[in-house]
Motif scaffolding. Structure first.
Motif, PDB file in Angstrom:
ATOM      1  N   THR A 258      -1.857   7.384 -11.019  1.00 28.72           N
ATOM      2  CA  THR A 258      -2.514   6.329 -11.781  1.00 28.72           C
ATOM      3  C   THR A 258      -3.659   5.677 -11.027  1.00 28.72           C
ATOM      4  O   THR A 258      -4.344   4.830 -11.578  1.00 28.72           O
TER       5      THR A 258
ATOM      6  N   SER B  91       8.744   8.239 -15.169  1.00 27.41           N
ATOM      7  CA  SER B  91       9.400   7.575 -14.035  1.00 27.41           C
ATOM      8  C   SER B  91       8.383   6.725 -13.288  1.00 27.41           C
ATOM      9  O   SER B  91       7.182   7.036 -13.251  1.00 27.41           O
ATOM     10  N   LYS B  92       8.859   5.645 -12.696  1.00 29.24           N
ATOM     11  CA  LYS B  92       8.027   4.727 -11.923  1.00 29.24           C
ATOM     12  C   LYS B  92       8.605   4.576 -10.525  1.00 29.24           C
ATOM     13  O   LYS B  92       9.814   4.699 -10.328  1.00 29.24           O
ATOM     14  N   THR B  93       7.726   4.285  -9.586  1.00 30.20           N
ATOM     15  CA  THR B  93       8.197   3.967  -8.240  1.00 30.20           C
ATOM     16  C   THR B  93       8.673   2.519  -8.203  1.00 30.20           C
ATOM     17  O   THR B  93       8.322   1.701  -9.071  1.00 30.20           O
TER      18      THR B  93
ATOM     19  N   GLU C 288       5.787   0.153  -8.171  1.00 31.02           N
ATOM     20  CA  GLU C 288       5.189  -0.126  -9.475  1.00 31.02           C
ATOM     21  C   GLU C 288       6.082  -1.006 -10.331  1.00 31.02           C
ATOM     22  O   GLU C 288       5.582  -1.820 -11.122  1.00 31.02           O
ATOM     23  N   ALA C 289       7.381  -0.866 -10.197  1.00 31.17           N
ATOM     24  CA  ALA C 289       8.301  -1.621 -11.050  1.00 31.17           C
ATOM     25  C   ALA C 289       8.510  -3.057 -10.583  1.00 31.17           C
ATOM     26  O   ALA C 289       8.715  -3.948 -11.422  1.00 31.17           O
TER      27      ALA C 289
ATOM     28  N   SER D 120       4.118  -4.484  -7.977  1.00 30.55           N
ATOM     29  CA  SER D 120       2.785  -4.586  -8.577  1.00 30.55           C
ATOM     30  C   SER D 120       2.755  -5.754  -9.546  1.00 30.55           C
ATOM     31  O   SER D 120       3.733  -6.024 -10.253  1.00 30.55           O
TER      32      SER D 120
ATOM     33  N   THR E 112       1.570  -7.929 -12.819  1.00 31.78           N
ATOM     34  CA  THR E 112       1.384  -7.612 -14.232  1.00 31.78           C
ATOM     35  C   THR E 112       0.325  -8.524 -14.833  1.00 31.78           C
ATOM     36  O   THR E 112       0.232  -9.703 -14.464  1.00 31.78           O
TER      37      THR E 112
ATOM     38  N   SER F 145       7.293   3.249  -2.292  1.00 31.63           N
ATOM     39  CA  SER F 145       6.330   4.084  -3.019  1.00 31.63           C
ATOM     40  C   SER F 145       6.818   5.505  -3.221  1.00 31.63           C
ATOM     41  O   SER F 145       6.151   6.283  -3.911  1.00 31.63           O
TER      42      SER F 145
ATOM     43  N   ILE G 265      11.754   6.676  -6.924  1.00 24.85           N
ATOM     44  CA  ILE G 265      11.380   6.582  -8.337  1.00 24.85           C
ATOM     45  C   ILE G 265      12.527   6.001  -9.146  1.00 24.85           C
ATOM     46  O   ILE G 265      13.713   6.196  -8.836  1.00 24.85           O
TER      47      ILE G 265
END
Length: 665
Positions: free
Chosen positions: A284, A368-370, A373-374, A377, A379, A424, A427
Motif C-alpha cells: 500500500t 489481511s493486515k499487519t 496497520e491495524a 497507523s 485513521t 510490520s 498479519i
C-alpha cells in the motif's frame, strides 16, 4: 309531472348561426325563429353566417337562414368597414410620449414600407404547405393537419438550422455527439442504486473505448438486502427467511475476501514468472525500508501455473545468492504446520524484475493486515485530520501473547528461530487471529553468519517483548528508545500481570548460564492460554452453525439441479414416453406444486418456507402424501415424497446412462 324551469323554445336544437347576445335579451333566440326572422332580417343580411366560417358551408342556407353566405362579399365589406372603424392601423400616427426626445422617436418609429413587407414564414413550414399571402388568404381555410409536429433536436455542434433542423425541415440527431449538450446539462446527483454510475454527459459517446484502461468497480455490497427484524411472537418451530442463509456480515466479509482473491490488474507491467502468473502488488506504500531484512522487500499475489492456487510472493530486491545451501534451509520450515504461522512453500531466485531477486512463496490470506496497520497507523477523522487509534484492549493483548507463544513453541520445537517478530511482519487474518509471517527470510539472507540457534531463540523473546510493548504504548518499535519510560506508561492502562509478563520477555535471566525457554513462558500464562482456547472454541461453534445452514442449502441446490435436468428437456419434446407419461409427468406436476402455486385470485404465491419444506421432505423421502393436480384440473394424483424421490432417482439415472460427463452427483 313536474314542469321544466326553462321555456320550451330553449330546449329545441339550435340551427343556423346564433345571434350575438345584446343587452336586454333575457334569453337567446334561435336565428330561425319567427321573431328573429321578422325583427332582424335587415341586420342579418350583412352578417356572415358562422356555419360558413366554421364548416365552409351552411346546410340551412336553403331552409330560411337569413345570414349572409357570400364569403368574398363579406370579407371585402368587412375589411373596408373595419379599416374605417379601427383606431390603430399602419397609417395611423404612433403614440408619442412627452418625456422622450424626438430624435430618439424618429429612430424607433415603424416605417410605412412595413405594410408591404412579405408575410412571415416559419422555417419548419418552408418545406411543407406554404402559408397563404394576403391576396389568397380570403379563400384559404385553416388546416391544422398541414403543420408538422415539432421534434426537438440535440445536435448543437452541427451546421444545421435552429433547434437542430436542416434546410429540408428534418431534424439531424447524432447520438454520439453529446459533448456540447453535456456542458449545459446540470450535474446529475450520484445514485448508489443505479446500474450505470456514469452520468449522461460524462463522456462524448454512449460506449466507452474498449482499448482504454478501465477501472474495475468494486462490488456494491450495500445493495444486498439486510437481514429483517427478529420477531418475538414466533413459535419455536417458526423460521424467518434470513434464518436459512448466511448472516449478512459474514457473507459480506467472505464476499470481500473472494473479490480480493480474484482481483487482477488490467494491462499490468509486472512480469510473468516461470511457475506463477497474474501478479498483483499488495503493498500500500511505495516507500520501503530495509531495516529488517537488509533489502527492500515487495509483496505480490500470484496464481500458480501448475495447481491454479493463489500464493503470496515476497521479493527481496537486489539480493545475490552466494551459497546454494542457503536456499535449502527453507525445506526445514516446510515441516512446521501451525495455525499461527504463515506456511512457507518454496524459495527461488529470479531475474524477471530486471535485477537479481530472491522470492519466497507463502500462503495467501486475502484482506489481511499487519498489526502496525491495524493498531499503530492513524485513521482519518472528521475534517481529514488523522487521529491516533486507541489503546489495544487487554483481552486482545493476552490473545496476541497466547498465539505468538503457540507459534514460538512450534518453531523452537524443531530447533529453529523465528528471528522476525515485528508489528510490520505479523498479519491479522481474522478477528483477533494473528500469524507470524516471513520467518524463514533471515535464515536465507544471513546464512553465512552461522549464529547459534540458542542465541537466536533468546532474541525471539526480546523481539516478542518489544512487539507487545509497542502495541501497549501505541509506539512504533523504532521509537522505543527508553524502555523504562514505556513500561511506566503501560502500567497506567494495563494490569500488573501483563506488565510483569512483558518485563520477563525483555530482561535477560539473572544467572548468566541460564536461558529462557518457551515452555517456561507457556506455564506462566497458562490461564490466559485457556481463555484464548475457549474463545477459539466458541468461534468454531459459530462457524459450524453457519456451515450447517449452508449444508441444507447445498442439499436443496442438488435437488434443484436434478429436477431442472429432468423436467421438460428440449430433445425429448413430443416424446410421450419421456415427458408426459410415468415418472417424468409426476415430477413435472411436483414442480408446479412447489414453485407455481397461485391464490384464489390467480396471483403467484411466493412462499420460500413452502419451497424449502417440500424440497427437504423430498430429499428425506418421507411417507407424507401430497395431492398433485394436472394443469387442466381434470386429473389428481395422491403420492408420497418417498415415491417421488424414487422416481427422481430413476429419471435422473436414465439421463446419466446416456451422458459421458455426469460428475458430482
Amino acid at each position: 309531472m313536474a314542469t321544466s324551469r326553462f321555456p320550451q323554445t330553449d330546449l329545441r336544437r339550435q340551427v343556423g348561426s346564433p345571434r350575438p347576445k345584446t343587452r336586454g335579451n333575457a334569453a337567446p333566440l334561435s336565428s330561425h325563429s319567427p321573431l328573429a326572422l321578422t325583427s332582424h332580417a335587415a341586420e342579418n343580411k350583412e352578417t356572415l353566417c358562422r356555419n360558413v366560417l366554421i364548416y365552409g358551408h351552411c346546410r340551412y342556407e336553403d331552409q330560411g337562414c337569413t345570414f349572409s353566405h357570400d364569403l368574398n362579399k363579406s370579407n371585402n365589406n368587412g375589411n373596408q368597414s373595419d379599416i374605417s372603424k379601427k383606431a390603430l392601423n399602419v397609417e395611423s400616427p404612433s403614440f408619442t410620449p412627452a418625456s422622450i426626445q424626438p430624435s430618439i422617436l424618429r429612430k424607433a418609429t415603424l416605417p410605412t414600407q412595413a405594410a408591404s413587407a412579405p408575410a412571415f414564414t416559419p422555417r419548419a413550414l418552408s418545406a411543407g404547405t406554404p402559408l397563404t399571402t394576403s391576396a389568397d388568404s380570403e379563400a384559404a381555410v385553416f388546416n391544422p393537419a398541414a403543420i408538422r409536429e415539432f421534434t426537438p433536436g440535440f445536435d448543437v455542434s452541427s451546421q444545421g438550422g435552429i433547434n437542430g433542423s436542416t434546410q429540408d425541415g428534418s431534424v439531424s440527431y447524432d447520438p454520439f455527439a453529446m459533448a456540447g449538450v453535456s456542458q449545459s446539462l446540470p450535474p446529475a446527483p450520484y445514485n448508489p442504486y443505479a446500474d450505470d454510475h456514469n452520468p449522461l454527459g460524462s463522456s462524448s459517446s454512449y460506449f466507452q473505448s474498449q482499448g482504454a484502461f478501465t477501472t474495475l468497480q468494486p462490488l456494491q455490497h450495500h445493495l444486498y438486502a439486510p437481514a429483517g427484524p427478529h420477531r418475538d411472537d414466533l413459535m419455536p418451530y417458526h423460521r424467518m427467511t434470513h434464518d436459512f442463509f448466511l448472516p449478512e456480515k459474514v457473507r459480506e466479509e467472505y464476499q470481500k475476501k473472494a473479490e480480493a482473491a480474484l482481483q487482477i490488474i488490467p494491462n499490468s507491467q509486472l512480469p510473468q514468472l516461470d511457475n506463477y502468473h497474474s501478479l498483483v502488488a499488495l503493498d500500500t506504500t511505495h516507500r520501503k525500508n530495509a531495516n529488517i531484512f537488509g533489502y527492500p522487500s515487495w509483496v505480490y499475489k500470484a496464481t500458480s501455473s501448475k495447481t491454479g492456487h493463489l500464493y503470496c510472493l515476497r521479493r527481496l530486491e537486489g539480493f545475490r545468492l552466494t551459497n546454494e545451501y542457503a536456499i535449502r534451509s527453507v525445506k526445514e520450515w516446510r515441516k512446521i504446520d501451525n495455525a499461527n504461522i504463515v506456511t512457507i512453500h518454496d524459495a527461488f531466485t529470479a531475474r524477471a524484475f530486471g535485477d537479481s531477486s530472491l522470492i519466497f512463496v507463502q500462503d495467501y490470506h486475502p484482506l489481511s493486515k499487519t498489526l502496525a496497520e491495524a493498531h499503530l497507523s492513524s485513521t482519518p477523522g472528521p475534517g481529514n485530520r488523522f487521529q491516533p487509534k486507541g489503546p489495544v484492549p487487554e483481552a486482545v493483548m493476552w490473545a496476541y501473547i497466547s498465539q505468538i507463544a503457540n507459534a514460538l513453541k512450534a518453531i523452537h520445537g524443531v530447533n529453529l528461530a523465528a528471528r522476525c517478530i515485528d508489528v510490520s511482519k505479523i498479519i491479522l487474518t481474522d478477528k483477533n487471529r494473528i500469524r507470524l509471517n516471513a520467518c524463514s527470510v533471515l535464515d536465507v539472507v544471513q546464512f553465512d553468519l552461522r549464529r547459534p540457534v540458542r542465541e537466536l531463540q533468546q532474541e525471539d523473546f526480546m523481539q516478542f517483548g518489544r512487539t507487545m510493548l509497542s502495541l501497549a504504548t501505541s509506539t512504533s518499535p523504532a521509537h522505543l528508545t527508553n524502555l523504562s519510560a514505556s513500561m511506566e506508561q503501560m502500567s497506567r492502562s494495563y494490569s500488573a500481570e501483563l506488565r510483569d509478563t512483558i518485563v520477563w520477555l525483555l530482561l535477560s535471566p539473572e544467572q548468566a548460564p541460564a536461558q529462557k525457554s518457551i515452555d517456561e513462558f507457556v506455564r506462566g500464562i497458562a490461564g490466559h492460554i485457556v481463555t484464548s482456547f475457549d474463545q477459539s472454541l466458541h468461534r468454531g461453534d459459530e462457524i459450524s452453525t453457519e456451515l450447517f445452514r449452508e449444508l441444507e442449502n447445498g442439499r436443496i441446490a442438488r435437488l434443484l439441479m436434478k429436477l431442472g435436468a429432468v423436467n421438460e428437456r428440449p430433445e425429448f419434446d413430443g416424446d410421450r414416453a419421456w415427458s408426459e407419461n410415468g415418472e417424468r409427468y409426476m415430477l413435472k406436476l411436483f414442480r408446479d406444486y412447489v414453485f407455481h402455486q397461485v391464490d384464489s385470485n390467480g396471483n403467484p404465491v411466493l412462499d420460500i418456507g413452502h419451497m424449502i419444506r417440500c424440497l427437504n421432505r423430498l430429499d428425506a423421502g418421507t411417507d407424507e402424501k401430497i395431492c398433485l393436480t394436472s394443469r387442466d384440473e381434470q386429473t389428481s394424483f395422491l403420492i408420497s415424497y418417498k415415491e417421488l424421490k424414487k422416481q427422481l432417482g430413476n429419471a435422473f439415472g436414465e439421463l446419466q446412462k446416456g451422458s459421458k460427463h455426469a460428475r458430482g452427483f
